[in-house]
Write a protein that holds these residues in place. Structure first.
Motif, PDB file in Angstrom:
ATOM      1  N   LEU A 127      11.449   0.585  -8.806  1.00  0.00           N
ATOM      2  CA  LEU A 127      12.398  -0.171  -7.866  1.00  0.00           C
ATOM      3  C   LEU A 127      11.938  -1.635  -7.716  1.00  0.00           C
ATOM      4  O   LEU A 127      13.050  -2.462  -7.997  1.00  0.00           O
ATOM      5  N   LEU A 128      10.702  -2.026  -7.650  1.00  0.00           N
ATOM      6  CA  LEU A 128      10.479  -3.429  -7.628  1.00  0.00           C
ATOM      7  C   LEU A 128      10.626  -4.253  -8.831  1.00  0.00           C
ATOM      8  O   LEU A 128      10.995  -5.299  -8.936  1.00  0.00           O
ATOM      9  N   GLN A 129      10.390  -3.532  -9.816  1.00  0.00           N
ATOM     10  CA  GLN A 129      10.884  -4.170 -11.245  1.00  0.00           C
ATOM     11  C   GLN A 129      12.432  -4.414 -11.481  1.00  0.00           C
ATOM     12  O   GLN A 129      12.730  -5.493 -11.746  1.00  0.00           O
ATOM     13  N   ARG A 130      13.184  -3.693 -10.827  1.00  0.00           N
ATOM     14  CA  ARG A 130      14.541  -3.660 -10.812  1.00  0.00           C
ATOM     15  C   ARG A 130      14.900  -4.776  -9.882  1.00  0.00           C
ATOM     16  O   ARG A 130      15.972  -5.191 -10.122  1.00  0.00           O
ATOM     17  N   ALA A 131      14.223  -4.971  -8.832  1.00  0.00           N
ATOM     18  CA  ALA A 131      14.401  -6.053  -8.029  1.00  0.00           C
ATOM     19  C   ALA A 131      13.987  -7.268  -8.351  1.00  0.00           C
ATOM     20  O   ALA A 131      14.019  -8.213  -7.563  1.00  0.00           O
ATOM     21  N   GLY A 132      13.365  -7.459  -9.635  1.00  0.00           N
ATOM     22  CA  GLY A 132      12.803  -8.975 -10.130  1.00  0.00           C
ATOM     23  C   GLY A 132      11.498  -9.269  -9.775  1.00  0.00           C
ATOM     24  O   GLY A 132      10.966 -10.231 -10.033  1.00  0.00           O
ATOM     25  N   ARG A 180       0.759  -1.237  -0.015  1.00  0.00           N
ATOM     26  CA  ARG A 180      -0.074   0.013   0.045  1.00  0.00           C
ATOM     27  C   ARG A 180       0.868   1.167  -0.105  1.00  0.00           C
ATOM     28  O   ARG A 180       1.633   1.505   1.024  1.00  0.00           O
ATOM     29  N   VAL A 181       0.818   1.973  -1.055  1.00  0.00           N
ATOM     30  CA  VAL A 181       1.606   3.461  -1.235  1.00  0.00           C
ATOM     31  C   VAL A 181       0.573   4.325  -1.829  1.00  0.00           C
ATOM     32  O   VAL A 181      -0.570   4.232  -2.092  1.00  0.00           O
ATOM     33  N   GLY A 182       1.439   5.425  -1.558  1.00  0.00           N
ATOM     34  CA  GLY A 182       0.795   6.626  -2.526  1.00  0.00           C
ATOM     35  C   GLY A 182       0.721   6.906  -3.709  1.00  0.00           C
ATOM     36  O   GLY A 182       2.062   6.496  -4.291  1.00  0.00           O
ATOM     37  N   SER A 183       0.042   7.236  -4.661  1.00  0.00           N
ATOM     38  CA  SER A 183      -0.202   7.405  -5.953  1.00  0.00           C
ATOM     39  C   SER A 183       0.902   8.529  -6.342  1.00  0.00           C
ATOM     40  O   SER A 183       1.456   8.845  -7.322  1.00  0.00           O
ATOM     41  N   GLN A 184       1.047   9.301  -5.257  1.00  0.00           N
ATOM     42  CA  GLN A 184       2.001  10.522  -5.303  1.00  0.00           C
ATOM     43  C   GLN A 184       2.817  10.837  -4.008  1.00  0.00           C
ATOM     44  O   GLN A 184       2.314   9.930  -2.856  1.00  0.00           O
ATOM     45  N   PRO A 228       7.205   8.515  -4.430  1.00  0.00           N
ATOM     46  CA  PRO A 228       5.747   8.160  -4.976  1.00  0.00           C
ATOM     47  C   PRO A 228       5.496   6.822  -5.497  1.00  0.00           C
ATOM     48  O   PRO A 228       6.837   6.000  -6.023  1.00  0.00           O
ATOM     49  N   GLY A 229       4.311   6.288  -5.858  1.00  0.00           N
ATOM     50  CA  GLY A 229       4.130   5.078  -6.454  1.00  0.00           C
ATOM     51  C   GLY A 229       4.915   4.638  -7.521  1.00  0.00           C
ATOM     52  O   GLY A 229       5.298   3.428  -7.592  1.00  0.00           O
ATOM     53  N   ASP A 230       4.739   5.320  -8.648  1.00  0.00           N
ATOM     54  CA  ASP A 230       5.624   5.018  -9.833  1.00  0.00           C
ATOM     55  C   ASP A 230       7.080   4.585  -9.463  1.00  0.00           C
ATOM     56  O   ASP A 230       7.576   3.840 -10.138  1.00  0.00           O
ATOM     57  N   GLU A 231       7.719   5.462  -8.858  1.00  0.00           N
ATOM     58  CA  GLU A 231       8.962   5.208  -8.343  1.00  0.00           C
ATOM     59  C   GLU A 231       9.092   3.922  -7.540  1.00  0.00           C
ATOM     60  O   GLU A 231      10.259   3.204  -7.890  1.00  0.00           O
TER      61      GLU A 231
END
Length: 457
Positions: free
Chosen positions: A186-191, A167-171, A179-182
């Motif tokens: 980060l998660l995509q870079r973590a696999g 659960r994160v903020g969209s901004q 923010p959520g996009d960053e």
């Protein structure tokens, strides 16, 4: 995150349908409103971290500790230690940083109090669990304003989980919030790959379900290994270049040190040669001083012998003077005796003159005696004069001899004193020269010892 958690029960999302045998780690469990949904996943162990004591107490009352459910009254944060939790009138939105844009969506949100709580990093929270790598463990992360920072600081700890409910903020809703996009990047870079993004959640929040992709993880591991290998290669190359430069520097330094050592050795050899020459000169000077001292000693001995001879001659002259004085005394006594005789004869002549008339013959005889006595008196007077002349000459010779002896003695004493002073000075100079020779020999031996100890020589 109820809808997100229900997605794990969908065979299309999770072919197993449950998390049987896995561990569910919940960060920010609140009062336990989602407890039935956590239990529905049928994990082997449920660990809930909640920093607010009143929520943690409510959770503890509802947990089944004998079935592997437990609660930890602490926070998970980017940095371990004691932290200050800003409690708001909506407890679910309480966080470490004050809200910013969140107030645009919840204008009635207000500050209640500060709460000091203990905190650990995600890695510290995961390590005691000893999670098996072949089990589909789940991480539920609900940390307002801190989710992105926690994931960013403990990316490696994420690799222990197969599933991530987030659960994160969209901004950016709090100060220093990511923010959520960053966070997604980060998660995509973590696999991890995004499985579900609940669109029914009210803004400005997002609730997402992520799954770790083994292929991506392997690729990331290979990329990290490749990057590490490239970094190691670059580091090795840099170390090789540095070692090469150091070898060149050491070689130059050794050459310079050798040149300096050769120069020092030459200088020390020159110094040793100079000391040797000085030693030879000092030896020559010492020999010359020794010879001069011997000559002065011989002169002193000769003068001493001359003084002894002069003293002996003076003693002989004194003895002669004594003899002459004795002879003079004898002559004076004889002259006195003769004068007494003359006086007696004169008296007799006066008596005979009175009896001249009566004793002419006797007078003639007495006249003859008188003439004889006058001749004897004249002879005696001549002898007395001669004795007096000899006495005067003897006195003159004695005086001259005494003066000569005095002069010789004074000259001898003065010369002896001068020679003794010169001998003392020569002995002092000889002692100083010997001390200088000893010091020079000591310095030469010390320098030889130092040179022999030099490793470069």
């Amino acid at each position: 995150m109820r809808a997100t958690l229900r997605g794990l029960l969908d065979p299309a999302v999770n072919p197993q349908g449950t998390l049987h045998g896995a561990t569910i780690l919940v960060v920010g469990g609140g009062a336990g409103a989602d407890l039935p949904h956590w239990r529905a996943l049928r994990g082997a162990r449920l660990v809930v971290w909640e920093p607010q004591p009143n929520f943690a107490d409510a959770l503890r009352r509802n947990l089944n500790t004998h079935e592997g459910e437990s609660v930890v009254i602490a926070a998970v944060a980017p940095v371990a230690g004691e932290i200050t939790l800003r409690v708001l009138n909506n407890p679910r939105e309480s966080g470490l940083q004050p809200p910013t844009r969140l107030l645009e969506y919840q204008p009635r949100l207000s500050y209640v109090c500060d709460l000091t709580v203990p905190a650990q990093t995600l890695t510290q929270a995961v390590e005691p669990l000893q999670l098996a790598h072949d089990m589909p463990h789940l991480l539920v992360l609900d940390a307002p304003g801190q989710a992105g920072a926690i994931l960013q600081s403990d990316t490696l700890a994420l690799q222990s989980f197969t599933w991530l409910a987030l659960r994160v903020g969209s901004q950016s809703l709090y100060e220093e919030d990511i923010p959520g996009d960053e966070v997604c990047d980060l998660l995509q870079r973590a696999g991890f790959e995004l499985v579900a993004d609940d669109l029914d959640v009210l803004p400005p929040h997002r609730e997402m379900l992520w799954r770790r992709s083994l292929l991506k993880v392997q690729v990331l591991q290979l990329q990290r290994q490749h990057g590490a290998a490239v970094a190691d290669l670059a580091e090795a190359r840099a170390e090789l270049l540095l070692e090469k430069a150091q070898v060149v520097q050491v070689s130059d330094a050794m050459a310079q040190a050798k040149a300096e050592a050769d120069k020092t050795a030459n200088e020390r050899q020159a110094h040793i040669d100079a000391l040797a020459r000085d030693k030879a000169q000092l030896s020559q000077a010492r020999d010359a001083q020794t010879k001069l001292a011997a000559e002065r000693q011989a002169q002193l001995e000769s003068l001493t012998r001359d003084k002894a001879a002069a003293e002996k001659a003076a003693a002989e002259r004194v003895a002669q003077i004594e003899q002459l004085n004795q002879a003079k005394a004898a002559v004076d006594k004889t002259a006195a005796d003769r004068a007494a005789q003359v006086q007696q004869l004169t008296q007799a002549r006066d008596e005979q003159a009175k009896l001249a008339g009566e004793q002419t013959e006797l007078a003639a005889e007495r006249q003859a005696q008188l003439e004889s006595l006058k001749a004897s008196s004249d002879a005696l007077q001549s002898q007395l004069a001669s004795a007096r002349a000899e006495t005067a000459a003897a006195r003159t010779d004695a005086t001259a001899a005494q003066a000569n002896v005095t002069r010789v003695e004074q000259g001898s004493r003065s010369r002896i004193a001068e020679l003794e002073d010169e001998i003392a000075q020569l002995r002092l100079r000889q002692r100083l020269l010997e001390e200088e020779m000893i010091k020079a020999e000591g310095q030469i031996e010390l320098i030889k010892d130092v040179l022999l100890r030099e490793p470069s020589l």
